[in-house]
Enzyme design. Structure first.
Site, PDB file in Angstrom:
ATOM      1  N   LYS A  36       0.828  -1.208   0.000  1.00  0.00           N
ATOM      2  CA  LYS A  36       0.000   0.000   0.000  1.00  0.00           C
ATOM      3  C   LYS A  36       0.859   1.253   0.000  1.00  0.00           C
ATOM      4  CE  LYS A  36      -2.193  -1.153   3.785  1.00  0.00           C
ATOM      5  NZ  LYS A  36      -1.580  -2.479   3.949  1.00  0.00           N
ATOM      6  N   THR A  37       1.833   1.275   0.906  1.00  0.00           N
ATOM      7  CA  THR A  37       2.677   2.459   1.011  1.00  0.00           C
ATOM      8  C   THR A  37       3.519   2.606  -0.257  1.00  0.00           C
ATOM      9  OG1 THR A  37       2.710   2.197   3.400  1.00  0.00           O
ATOM     10  CG2 THR A  37       4.405   3.599   2.447  1.00  0.00           C
ATOM     11  N   ASP A 225      -1.918   7.872   4.182  1.00  0.00           N
ATOM     12  CA  ASP A 225      -1.506   6.493   4.489  1.00  0.00           C
ATOM     13  C   ASP A 225      -2.097   6.112   5.854  1.00  0.00           C
ATOM     14  OD1 ASP A 225      -0.321   4.040   4.301  1.00  0.00           O
ATOM     15  OD2 ASP A 225       1.754   4.743   4.415  1.00  0.00           O
ATOM     16  N   GLU A 226      -2.263   4.828   6.106  1.00  0.00           N
ATOM     17  CA  GLU A 226      -2.790   4.350   7.400  1.00  0.00           C
ATOM     18  C   GLU A 226      -4.127   5.020   7.739  1.00  0.00           C
ATOM     19  OE1 GLU A 226      -1.082   2.034   9.031  1.00  0.00           O
ATOM     20  OE2 GLU A 226       1.063   2.313   8.635  1.00  0.00           O
ATOM     21  N   GLN A 256      -5.658  -3.399  10.729  1.00  0.00           N
ATOM     22  CA  GLN A 256      -4.525  -2.831  11.462  1.00  0.00           C
ATOM     23  C   GLN A 256      -4.908  -1.563  12.221  1.00  0.00           C
ATOM     24  OE1 GLN A 256      -0.515  -3.066   9.584  1.00  0.00           O
ATOM     25  NE2 GLN A 256      -1.663  -3.610   7.759  1.00  0.00           N
ATOM     26  N   ARG A 610       4.978  -7.697  10.762  1.00  0.00           N
ATOM     27  CA  ARG A 610       6.210  -6.911  10.574  1.00  0.00           C
ATOM     28  C   ARG A 610       7.345  -7.825  10.119  1.00  0.00           C
ATOM     29  NH1 ARG A 610       4.043  -3.206   9.195  1.00  0.00           N
ATOM     30  NH2 ARG A 610       2.217  -4.507   9.448  1.00  0.00           N
TER      31      ARG A 610
END
Ligand code: ATP
Ligand code: MG
Length: 741
Positions: A36-37, A225-226, A256, A610
Site C-alpha cells: 500500500k505504502t 496512508d494508514e 490494522q 512486521r
C-alpha cells in the site's frame, strides 16, 4: 531517475492500476505488506511524471515524521522535484497551516505547543477550582477525557450534552468545566496543545474559507496512508481539504486499526464509499513482505475477529523458516531466550539492525535489555522515557519557549527557580495574582516586581530583564547558538555543576541538545528556534531525530526494541514478539472494554506482519509485575494460531505445544522434562562445553537439581536450576561450583 513507463512496471498489475489512478476519490484497501505504502509513493511519482502534475500541488499525510522522511527519500529516487512535495504528518501539517494563518482565528504569533506534561501542569492548576472534581481525581484521566473530546471535535458544551452522566468516572458537567477553564488558560498563555493542531485547523478552514482555498491550492492531490487510524478530527480535516478538487486517495487496512484508545475510528475507512460514492476501490491481494508461514499465521489469527471486512492476502514468498514459540520459566528466562537467539541469528549472518523485539508495554523492555546487555548485544530502544523528556532538556527548551512567547506561564513556572533566583512561592503567588487581575502574563508581572512585592521586588525584575535579553538573542542566533547561549547565560551550568556526577551527565545531554539543533539546522536552512521547537514538540517515539539523541552511544547496527504500536508500517527480517500472555496481550484493560479483544488481536496481527523471514513468539510462565511475581497463562491468541508454530526449548528443539492455563500452575515451579536431544553437550555458538536445559546437576550446598534454563556463554554463562531442597536459583556457572550428576 526512472522513465515513466518503467515506474509502473515495478508494481504488480493491481498496484499499477491503483498507482495510475488520476482524478477523483480512491480507496486502496488491502492487508499488511501488500504494498500500500509503496503504491502510494509510486502513484505520486507517476502523477508527476506521467500526468504532469506539479509536485508543489501534492500532499501526502503519513503517520510519523519518520515515515514522511522515508517517503520523501524514496520519492526523490524516483522523480525530480520531490523536494517540493508536501509530505507530513497530520500534526506537522497543522503546525504549518496555523503558523501561516492562525492569526485569522486569534492565535498570536509565537504561540507554543504544549506537550503532554505541559497539559498536565495546566490541568493541575485548573482542576482544583472546579466543583465536582475531587482532590483524588487523576489529572491524567482528565487529560485523556479532553484528548478524546478533541479527537471527536467536541466542544466543552457538546461534551456536557453527551448521553452519559459520567465520563471515565468524572461527572460530565465537571469535566466540561475543566475543559472550559483549561482552554481559557491555554489561550491566555498563547499556547495550543496537540489536539488543537488538528481541531484549530479544522476551525480555521470552517471559519475562513479564503484560507482553506489557499491551502487547497497547495494540496490539489491528497494522499493519506494508514487511513484506518484517523480520528474524527483528522477525518474532518481531510474532508475539508479534499472538498474542492476531490482528488483524495487513501490507503489502509481495517485489520490494522490499533488506535481506538486515542479516538481513531475504524468507521472512517469502512464508510469511505458512503462519503464518496464515486470512489474507485483498489484491492491488493499479494503480500510481498512475509514468508508464507508467517503470513499464514497472521491470516489464521485475524480470522478470529468477527467485525471485519473479508480480504484475500496471498504470499509471494516461499514457506521459509518455521515460526517458533518458546515458553520460558520466567521473564528473565524469556529475555535470555531472545538474547540467545539474537546471537544465533547474528552468527548466521543477520545484522543486528535487521532484528526487532516487540512488546505490548514499555515496562517489558527492561528485562529484555538486561539479557541483551549480558549477551553483549547492542540495542536501541524506540520510545519510552527519552531524551526530550529529560528534566534538563525540558528546562532549557522552556527557556527558549519563554524567549519567543512571553505569555508562556507554564514555561516560566518551570524555570524561574532553576537556578534559584530568590523568588519564593509566596512571591510567585503574588505575581500570579497581579497578572490575573491585570489580564497579563507572569513575565509582565515580574517586570513590575518592585510595585507588586514588598520585599525582594528587584529579583523578578532582574529575571524579566534576563528574559528580555534572551528574546533579543533568539532573534539573532541560529537555533544551536541560541540554545548554547541559553544554557550558559541562564546560570544553568552552575546549577548542574553542583549536582556532581549526575550534573555532569545532564550537562552532556545539553551538549547533545545543541548538537541536535545544529544538525537540524543543516537540514532546515533558515529555520528559526521557533521551527526547531515545533519540530521537537512533534517528535513521536519512532522519529529519527528523537531516536538518534536517545541512543547516542548505541552503534548503528543494533537490535530495535519497541512497542507493537510503534512498529506499525515498519518491517524487519527477524521479529520477536514477547509476552504472549493473558493480561499482557491481550492487555488487562482490553478484557473489560467493548471491542477490546478484537483491537488487541489486530495489534498482535500488526506485530506478526512486521516479520519478513523469521518470527519468534515468547511467553513467561512467571512474571514479575508491580514488584510481585505472578504465574501467567498463555495468550488466548496462541490457541487460535495453534499448528502455525513450533514450540521449542531454549535451543530450538521442538516440543509438543499444549496450551497452558491457570489449571496447569502449581505453587512451585516444576522442573520441565528433559528434552530428548541429539545435540552434543556443547554450546551451539562457541563449541564450548556447556550446561543444557534438563540436565541433572549437583551443588555443594543445595544438593541435587535440574537445569531449567541457560543463558550466555563462557564466563558469563548463567544457569537457572531447580533444586529439590532450595527451590529455583539463578547461578553464574563460573562461581557456582556445579557438577554434573
Ligand atoms: P503495511 O500494511 O504494513 O503498512 P504495506 O501494505 O504498506 O504494509 P509496503 O510497506 O508498501 O506494504 O510493502 C511491503 C514490502 O513489500 C516492502 O518491502 C515493499 O518494498 C515490498 N513490495 C511491495 N510491492 C512490491 C512489488 N510489486 N515488488 C516487489 N516488492 C514489493
Ligand atoms: Mg504501509
Amino acid at each position: 531517475m526512472t522513465s515513466g513507463s518503467d515506474l509502473l512496471s515495478q508494481l504488480n498489475p493491481n498496484q499499477a492500476e491503483a498507482a495510475d489512478h488520476f482524478r477523483g476519490p480512491a480507496l486502496v484497501i488491502a492487508g499488511a505488506g501488500s504494498g500500500k505504502t509503496r503504491t502510494l509513493i509510486y502513484r505520486i511519482a507517476h502523477l508527476i511524471q506521467h500526468y504532469g502534475v506539479d509536485p508543489g500541488q501534492i500532499l501526502a499525510v503519513t503517520f510519523t515524521n519518520k515515515a514522511a522522511a522515508e517517503m520523501r527519500e524514496r520519492a526523490s529516487h524516483l522523480i525530480q522535484g520531490a523536494d517540493r512535495l508536501w509530505i507530513s504528518t497530520f500534526h506537522s501539517a497543522g503546525v504549518r497551516i496555523l503558523r501561516a494563518y492562525g492569526e485569522y482565528i486569534g492565535l498570536r504569533r509565537g504561540f507554543v505547543i504544549y506537550d503532554d506534561d505541559d497539559q498536565l501542569d495546566v490541568l493541575k492548576e485548573v482542576m482544583g477550582t472546579v466543583p465536582g472534581i475531587g482532590p483524588d481525581t487523576n489529572p491524567r484521566v482528565l487529560r485523556s477525557i479532553l484528548d478524546r473530546a478533541k479527537s471527536n471535535l467536541l466542544s466543552p458544551g457538546e461534551l456536557e450534552r453527551q448521553a452519559e452522566r459520567y465520563i471515565s468516572g468524572v461527572p460530565k458537567e465537571a469535566a466540561a468545566e475543566v475543559y472550559r477553564r483549561y482552554e481559557a488558560r491555554k489561550k491566555a498563555q498563547n499556547a495550543i496543545d496537540f489536539g488543537d493542531l488538528i481541531t484549530e485547523t479544522v476551525r480555521l478552514f470552517q471559519e475562513v474559507p479564503g484560507v482553506l482555498e489557499r491551502v487547497q491550492d497547495r494540496a490539489v492531490f491528497i494522499h493519506v496512508d494508514e487511513y484506518q487510524d484517523t480520528n474524527k478530527a483528522q477525518y474532518e480535516l481531510t474532508r475539508l481539504l479534499a472538498s474542492r478538487d476531490r482528488n483524495l486517495l487513501v490507503v489502509g487496512d481495517p485489520d490494522q486499526s490499533i488506535y481506538k484508545f486515542r479516538g481513531a475510528d475504524i468507521q472512517n475507512i469502512l464508510d469511505f464509499q458512503k462519503d464518496y460514492p464515486d470512489a474507485r476501490v483498489y484491492r491488493l491481494e499479494h503480500n510481498y513482505r512475509s514468508s508464507a508461514r508467517v503470513l499464514g499465521l497472521a491470516n489464521q489469527l485475524i480470522e478470529n475477529n468477527t467485525e471485519r471486512l473479508e480480504k484475500t492476502l496471498k504470499p509471494v514468498k516461499e514457506d521459509g523458516h518455521p515460526v517458533m514459540f518458546h515458553r520460558a520459566n520466567d521473564h528473565r528466562g524469556e529475555g535470555d531466550f531472545v538474547a540467545e537467539w539474537v546471537t544465533r541469528l547474528h552468527h548466521e549472518g543477520r545484522k543486528f539492525s535487521e532484528i526487532a523485539i516487540l512488546y505490548r508495554t514499555n515496562a517489558q523492555s527492561r528485562v529484555i535489555e538486561e539479557s541483551l546487555r549480558r549477551g553483549s548485544i547492542p540495542a536501541k530502544i524506540v520510545g519510552g522515557v527519552g531524551f526530550y523528556d529529560r528534566r534538563e532538556i525540558r528546562d532549557i527548551l522552556s527557556y527558549a519557549r519563554l524567549s519567543i512567547n512571553p505569555s508562556d506561564d507554564v514555561a516560566l513556572r518551570r524555570i524561574i527557580g532553576r537556578p534559584k533566583r530568590g523568588i519564593g512561592d509566596t512571591a510567585l503567588a503574588k505575581l500570579a495574582e497581579w497578572a490575573q487581575i491585570n489580564r497579563t502574563s507572569l513575565l509582565a508581572a515580574c517586570a513590575h516586581g518592585e510595585e507588586i512585592l514588598d520585599r525582594g521586588g528587584s529579583k523578578p525584575v532582574e529575571f524579566a530583564r534576563l528574559m528580555q535579553a534572551f528574546a533579543e538573542a533568539a532573534d539573532v542566533y541560529s537555533p544551536g547558538g541560541f540554545l548554547r547561549y541559553a544554557i550558559e547565560s541562564s546560570g544553568y551550568v552552575d546549577l548542574l555543576r553542583q549536582e556532581g556526577q549526575e550534573g555532569a551527565v545532564r550537562l552532556e545531554n545539553l551538549e547533545e541538545l545543541v548538537n541536535a539543533a545544529e544538525e537540524w539546522s543543516q537540514e532546515h536552512e533558515g529555520g528559526t528556534i521557533q521551527d526547531f521547537l515545533d519540530d521537537a514538540a512533534l517528535l513521536s517515539s519512532v522519529d529519527d531525530m528523537r531516536a538518534k539523541q536517545e541512543n547516542k552511544n548505541v552503534p548503528e547496527d543494533s537490535v530495535t526494541l519497541m512497542t507493537l504500536h510503534n512498529a506499525k508500517g515498519l518491517e524487519f527480517p527477524a521479529v520477536f514478539i514477547v509476552g504472549a500472555e493473558e493480561g499482557l496481550l491481550p492487555s488487562k484493560n482490553s478484557l473489560v472494554e467493548p471491542g477490546g479483544i478484537e483491537e488487541e488481536r489486530r495489534l498482535f496481527y500488526v506485530g506478526i506482519t512486521r516479520a519478513m523471514e523469521r518470527l519468534f513468539l515468547t511467553a513467561a510462565q512467571n512474571r514479575m509485575q508491580y514488584g510481585k511475581t505472578n504465574s501467567s497463562e498463555d495468550s488466548r491468541f496462541l490457541e487460535e494460531i495453534q499448528g502455525g508454530f513450533d514450540t521449542v526449548d531454549q535451543y530450538g528443539q521442538a516440543q509438543e505445544y499444549r496450551q497452558k492455563t491457570w489449571r496447569d500452575y502449581r505453587p512451585t515451579v516444576p522442573a520441565r522434562p528433559t528434552a530428548p536431544s541429539a545435540v552434543k553437550n556443547t554450546s551451539p555458538l562457541t563449541g564450548e562445553l556447556a550446561y543444557r536445559g534438563g540436565e541433572q546437576v549437583t551443588h555443594p550446598k543445595f544438593g541435587a537439581g535440574q537445569v531449567l534454563a541457560v543463558a550466555g556463554v563462557g564466563d558469563r554463562q548463567e544457569v537457572t536450576v531447580h533444586f529439590a531442597s532450595a527451590g529455583t536459583k539463578k547461578l553464574l556457572v563460573k562461581f557456582a561450583s556445579l557438577s554434573r550428576a
